[in-house]
Design a protein around this motif. Structure first.
Motif, mmCIF file in Angstrom:
data_model
loop_
_atom_site.group_PDB
_atom_site.id
_atom_site.type_symbol
_atom_site.label_atom_id
_atom_site.label_comp_id
_atom_site.label_asym_id
_atom_site.label_seq_id
_atom_site.Cartn_x
_atom_site.Cartn_y
_atom_site.Cartn_z
ATOM 1 N N PHE A 250 89.781 85.778 12.207
ATOM 2 C CA PHE A 250 88.760 85.554 13.551
ATOM 3 C C PHE A 250 87.623 84.594 12.614
ATOM 4 O O PHE A 250 86.735 84.304 13.996
ATOM 5 N N THR A 433 86.901 89.695 21.750
ATOM 6 C CA THR A 433 86.104 90.742 20.861
ATOM 7 C C THR A 433 86.481 92.565 21.187
ATOM 8 O O THR A 433 86.921 92.869 20.117
ATOM 9 N N MET A 436 90.400 92.997 19.937
ATOM 10 C CA MET A 436 89.678 93.429 18.450
ATOM 11 C C MET A 436 89.401 94.563 18.475
ATOM 12 O O MET A 436 89.739 95.049 17.039
ATOM 13 N N SER A 439 92.103 97.001 19.075
ATOM 14 C CA SER A 439 93.322 97.066 17.816
ATOM 15 C C SER A 439 92.725 97.719 17.176
ATOM 16 O O SER A 439 93.907 98.383 16.509
ATOM 17 N N SER A 652 81.545 91.014 14.968
ATOM 18 C CA SER A 652 82.195 90.305 15.740
ATOM 19 C C SER A 652 81.383 90.411 17.244
ATOM 20 O O SER A 652 81.522 89.474 17.882
ATOM 21 N N HIS A 722 93.272 86.153 20.821
ATOM 22 C CA HIS A 722 93.314 87.347 20.484
ATOM 23 C C HIS A 722 95.480 87.709 20.226
ATOM 24 O O HIS A 722 94.934 88.040 18.447
ATOM 25 N N LEU A 726 95.129 88.446 15.564
ATOM 26 C CA LEU A 726 95.528 89.615 15.245
ATOM 27 C C LEU A 726 96.408 89.914 13.904
ATOM 28 O O LEU A 726 95.922 90.125 12.951
#
Lengths: 784, 240
Positions: A250, A433, A436, A439, A652, A722, A726
């Motif tokens: 990231f 962001t 994330m 997630s 982030s 993403h 991820l």
């Protein structure tokens, strides 16, 4: 100061907004690059250094001593592709008890006469190597707290041998929890158990495929079924790196976004400065500046703020690295991790070089411009851009200021493109962001297994007033059966299961794993399946991805759990997402362990209340029955906190905020240039009766189309980013992420994200809009 | 006696620390008059025009145009005032190069919220009246200076202003085009349009105005009215 220096300084002073934009864009890019680059270096360095120094084993294989002889194993050293090998060493799994304490966790003990040299040279951290029976060297990673001279007893073994700790050592590939001399092994090995360990180094061992091929080659000449477990150095390396490696994908994404944005903004700012400063360039040339000097003047105007931004970016990168490196230092037990100076130097040189090259390319036109043309053209923008769009605006059923604003991007398409790109990157960052965060929330939810309305946590061991040191430990009082009876009797109890944790070992792996044994159906408890299915009968198990990776097993395979009263073989039927204990867990039904571990005391209880039941009232009522049992119920699931998640989210958010700020400043720069260029036009409008509010509306509307288009493009690109980052982050920590973690966006969320582009555009255009509205009409009309 | 279109009382304006651009100036202009403001460069005539147009505010004194206290207006009020009460013609036309002739002309009406069809109809009338209807769809860059100034006049008349202000309307034109614009202004005044022209051009002042006001060093030094012409103009205005 030279004439050129004065020109550069006055240019920097005159263009304060552009100077600020370049500085901030550069700072953001440098901070992300320093952070990402440093972690990339730090993540691998300690392990790689130790592995090279200790000639770590590329593959350690555990063999069944009853099926293969030491002689047969010795021949495997000559297999093609094996550069060197060590072993066979006798191995056994035993449960120790340190002085006066309750039994500890099972440990893998290896019989080795020396620390080794060519393969897996075990590093002695304290004391010496064992030289005779009765002595033991503990691994620094052992679950026992290594203390020199400490006595360790094995009361479960015949004769109840007791060994003295004479050394503490570390194997880089973690080939054992403890070492003794080979002559000690018979006393530590129960009849019918024990194995052999072989350690191999291969000529080709950089990839998992090469390790697998090497493993097949060395076992090819042996009877089938003799190898009962193996461990690749790549698995150990990944485990060692995972705490920092998770940040790298990231940070690379943010670094790349920042760099591209920085280049675009610097290019745009310098090109705009050349475009709007044509008359100034003409004057500079008229007074004697050479084309090269003009180019240098514009490159200098970009490099000065870029240098300041770079310095601040390096500082910010170092500050942001502190919490991340602190976590890594804990893992390696060192305080020496820091940002390598060459990373700073490389980033500084790279970013400033990029800025200089971009600025040079953009300023090249200024150098080539004919003096007479530059003087003649002046500052007034040439007419003729996007006339069709202006005519269209005249026909739009909209108030005139809005129509005039809407068509503005078509009059200056290159500038609109530059602004749109800045907004695009801002939107990508925000989308990424948000995704994330969602997630990581899903991962934490999977980790917490918090679907239960009420939880009765497992009682903590009571170490007494002396703490957890040597001394008789009191057993927890709570009887799981009594707790279960109280839960079942409570009014409002719906679904219910209990989970007991015991430790075991798995052939081929060092250290212990957690075996979580369920009583009742736990499938509703918030366990997120990656593949396969949940357990539905005794003898079945589900395991996290890192367990599968470490053991080389797949769904459908069986694994044997050692270190219990008797070995237990379970068949893996599913892969579950669970990062706890580095994913080294086995989930099974309690009846699977009935014979091997009948006393399941470390038990938590998880309850879903019936619909309509008040959870608080239920907890209060249940606790009345639980207090005598020395446990208590509480609402909600288990604690889902994680330092890494907090750090990731904070990092982030910070980087996104910086990207959004840079994007808004990019818009501000573009709109400011536009309004300055159109100052006479705005003056005419105002002279004809355009109110300040209409002026603001016109300027703000001029970025609406750009903001909407960039937002609409940025959201899917953010989703794609993403989707790329991820899984890479999951891979870096050995987790395969299911759809519930990777597919976190829904339509309702995407629309506001797309409108985020419009918000960034509006934020950036507000200041110039106010400036345009406040400009004195008479002054504007005089401006040529 | 008719209500004045312009009434300035003791108006002063000074920029920064310089000498006063306008000092205690008082002026009354009645409907139907055509007034030329004459003076050398830096005399204060453009300041006077800006104050009447609401583009600038006096340091002291009052400016009233068609009953509106212009000196008290804020930015938004000034914009609405310019939109409804005055039309402006500039030396360098100040037409927007990206817009066609028609789009330039309808701009004040569209800003005032007039429907496009109605604005187009009014623009077509004006363009025909001024003899430039054949250029309706052309861009200003393709027109001659005289034609551009006619477009600017059409735009200034779009909202039927009480007052037409012209700042050096022939200053950027050749002699023939200048005479053309002069005839246009004379014709408009003959129709009853009140006009104030700021100019260096004495010939223009004589040909299209009925009153001459001279300014020097920020002070009004002369105010000469051609009585016969003025009476005709006032009578014409009364007849409208």
């Amino acid at each position: 100061m030279s004439a050129l220096g004065k020109v550069v300084r006055s240019g920097v002073g005159r263009r304060r907004v552009q100077t600020l934009v370049i500085g901030l864009a550069t700072m953001m890019a440098v901070a992300a690059c320093v952070l990402g680059g440093s972690l990339l270096v730090v993540s691998g360095a300690p392990f790689d250094d130790a592995f090279a120094r200790q000639h770590g084993a590329h593959l350690s294989v555990q063999f069944d001593a009853g099926k293969v002889s030491a002689r047969q194993l010795s021949k495997s050293k000559d297999t093609e592709g094996v550069s060197s090998a060590a072993g066979p060493f006798r191995t056994t799994t035993v449960t120790p008890r340190s002085e006066g304490a309750v039994p500890g966790w099972p440990m893998t003990v290896v019989g080795r006469g020396d620390p080794g040299r060519d393969v897996d040279e075990v590093a002695l951290l304290d004391g010496r190597w064992a030289t005779r029976s009765g002595e033991i060297v503990l691994s620094a990673n052992s679950s026992l707290i290594p203390t020199m001279g400490m006595k360790i007893a094995f009361p479960d073994l015949s004769g109840g041998p007791t060994l003295t700790v004479v050394g503490v050592a570390r194997s880089v590939t973690q080939t054992a929890d403890a070492w003794v001399v080979p002559s000690q092994m018979p006393a530590l090995t129960a009849p019918g158990s024990g194995g052999h360990q072989m350690l191999y180094r291969f000529t080709q061992a950089g990839t998992a495929a090469q390790i697998t091929a090497g493993g097949k080659a060395v076992t090819a000449s042996l009877p089938p079924g003799t190898a009962v477990g193996e461990q690749s150095w790549l698995t150990v390396r990944k485990t060692a790196e995972r705490d920092t490696a998770v940040y790298v994908p990231f940070l690379i994404a943010f670094g790349a976004l920042g760099l591209v944005m920085s280049v675009l903004i610097v290019g745009n700012v310098v090109a705009s400065a050349v475009g709007t400063g044509t008359r100034r360039i003409g004057i500079l040339k008229a007074v004697g500046l050479t084309p090269a000097q003009v180019v240098r003047a514009y490159v200098g105007q970009a490099l000065i703020p870029a240098a300041v931004g770079t310095a601040l970016g390096v500082l910010a990168g170092h500050l942001l690295a502190v919490p991340v490196l602190a976590e890594t230092e804990q893992v390696y037990g060192t305080s020496s991790l820091g940002i390598a100076p060459w990373v700073d130097l490389a980033v500084i040189a790279g970013v400033l070089g990029l800025v200089a090259a971009t600025a040079w390319a953009s300023a090249w036109r200024a150098g080539r411009m004919r003096t007479v043309d530059a003087l003649a053209v002046g500052r007034t923008a040439s007419a003729g851009h996007g006339r069709w769009a202006v005519r269209l605006a005249g026909r739009l059923p909209l108030p005139q200021p809005l129509a005039l604003g809407l068509v503005r991007p078509f009059a200056r398409p290159a500038r609109a493109l530059a602004m749109g790109t800045a907004i695009l990157f801002g939107t990508i960052a925000v989308t990424f962001t948000v995704g994330m965060g969602a997630s990581l929330g899903q991962v934490m939810k999977a980790k917490a297994h918090d679907a239960a309305d009420v939880v009765v946590p497992a009682p903590l061991p009571d170490f007494g007033p002396q703490g957890p040191g040597p001394g008789p430990e009191k057993q927890p009082k709570a009887d799981p059966a009594a707790v279960a009876a109280a839960v079942e009797a409570a009014a409002g109890t719906g679904k219910y299961y209990s989970a007991a944790t015991v430790r075991a070992t798995v052939s081929g792996l060092t250290g212990t794993i957690d075996v979580i044994a369920f009583t009742g159906d736990a499938s509703w408890g918030g366990y997120t399946m990656v593949a396969g299915r949940w357990i539905d009968r005794p003898g079945e198990a589900v395991v996290p991805t890192p367990f599968l990776a470490a053991t080389g097993a797949r769904i459908g395979d069986t694994v044997t759990l050692n270190g219990l009263a008797e070995p237990v073989t379970v068949r893996i039927v599913g892969e579950v997402l669970d990062p706890r204990n580095d994913g080294m867990q086995v989930f099974t039904d309690a009846s699977t362990l009935t014979a091997a571990h009948p006393d399941l005391t470390e038990t938590s209880h998880h309850i879903a209340v019936t619909p309509g039941t008040d959870v608080t009232g239920y907890v209060t009522a249940l606790n009345r029955h639980l207090v005598p049992l020395d446990v208590s119920a509480r609402a909600g699931g288990l604690d889902a906190g994680s330092d890494m998640v907090v750090t990731l989210n904070a990092l982030s958010a910070t980087l996104t905020l910086m990207l959004v700020a840079v994007a808004a400043l990019g818009v501000l720069n573009g709109v400011l240039l536009d309004t300055r260029e159109r100052v006479r036009e705005i003056g005419v409008h105002k002279a004809l009766g355009m109110t300040p509010r209409q002026t603001v509306a016109m300027v703000l509307t001029s970025v609406v189309v750009t903001g909407l288009v960039a937002g609409a493009l940025g959201v899917p690109l953010g989703v794609v980013l993403h989707g790329w980052v991820l899984p890479a982050m999951g891979d870096s920590v050995g987790l395969r992420l299911p759809g519930s973690v990777t597919a976190v966006y829904d339509g309702a969320e995407l629309l506001p994200l797309a409108l985020g582009g419009l918000l960034i555009a509006t934020l950036g255009a507000l200041l110039p809009a106010g400036w345009a509205a406040r400009t004195r009409t008479a002054t504007a009309l005089r401006t040529e | 006696m008719t209500t004045p279109v312009i009434e300035l009382r003791g108006v002063s304006r000074r920029y920064d620390d310089g000498p006063p651009a306008l000092h205690e100036a008082s002026l009354t202009v009645r409907p139907g008059e055509a007034v030329a403001i004459l003076g050398p460069s830096g005399s204060g005539k453009s300041t006077l025009l800006n104050l009447i147009a609401g583009l600038d505010r006096p340091d002291s004194g009052t400016v009233t145009v068609d009953g509106v206290r212009v000196d008290r207006l804020g930015e938004a009020g000034s914009a609405l005032y310019r939109r409804s009460k005055i039309g402006m013609v500039f030396q360098f036309f100040n037409l927007l190069d990206d817009l066609t002739v028609t789009d330039n002309v309808v701009l004040p009406a569209r800003l005032a919220g007039m429907a496009r069809t109605e604005a187009d109809r009014r623009a077509a009338e004006l363009l025909e009246l001024l003899g430039i209807d054949r250029h309706a769809r052309a861009y200003p860059g393709r027109l001659s200076g005289g034609e551009r100034q006619r477009v600017a006049v059409a735009r200034a008349l779009m909202n039927r202003p009480a007052l037409l202000l012209a700042d050096e309307p022939t200053g950027a034109l050749d002699t023939a085009a200048g005479q053309d614009v002069s005839r246009l202004l004379t014709g408009l005044n003959a129709e009853g349009q009140t006009i104030v022209v700021v100019t260096h051009d004495l010939a223009l002042a004589r040909s299209c105005t009925n009153r001459t006001v001279r300014i020097a060093d920020g002070r009004i030094t002369e105010d000469v009215r051609s009585q016969a012409v003025a009476s005709d103009a006032v009578a014409s205005q009364a007849a409208r």
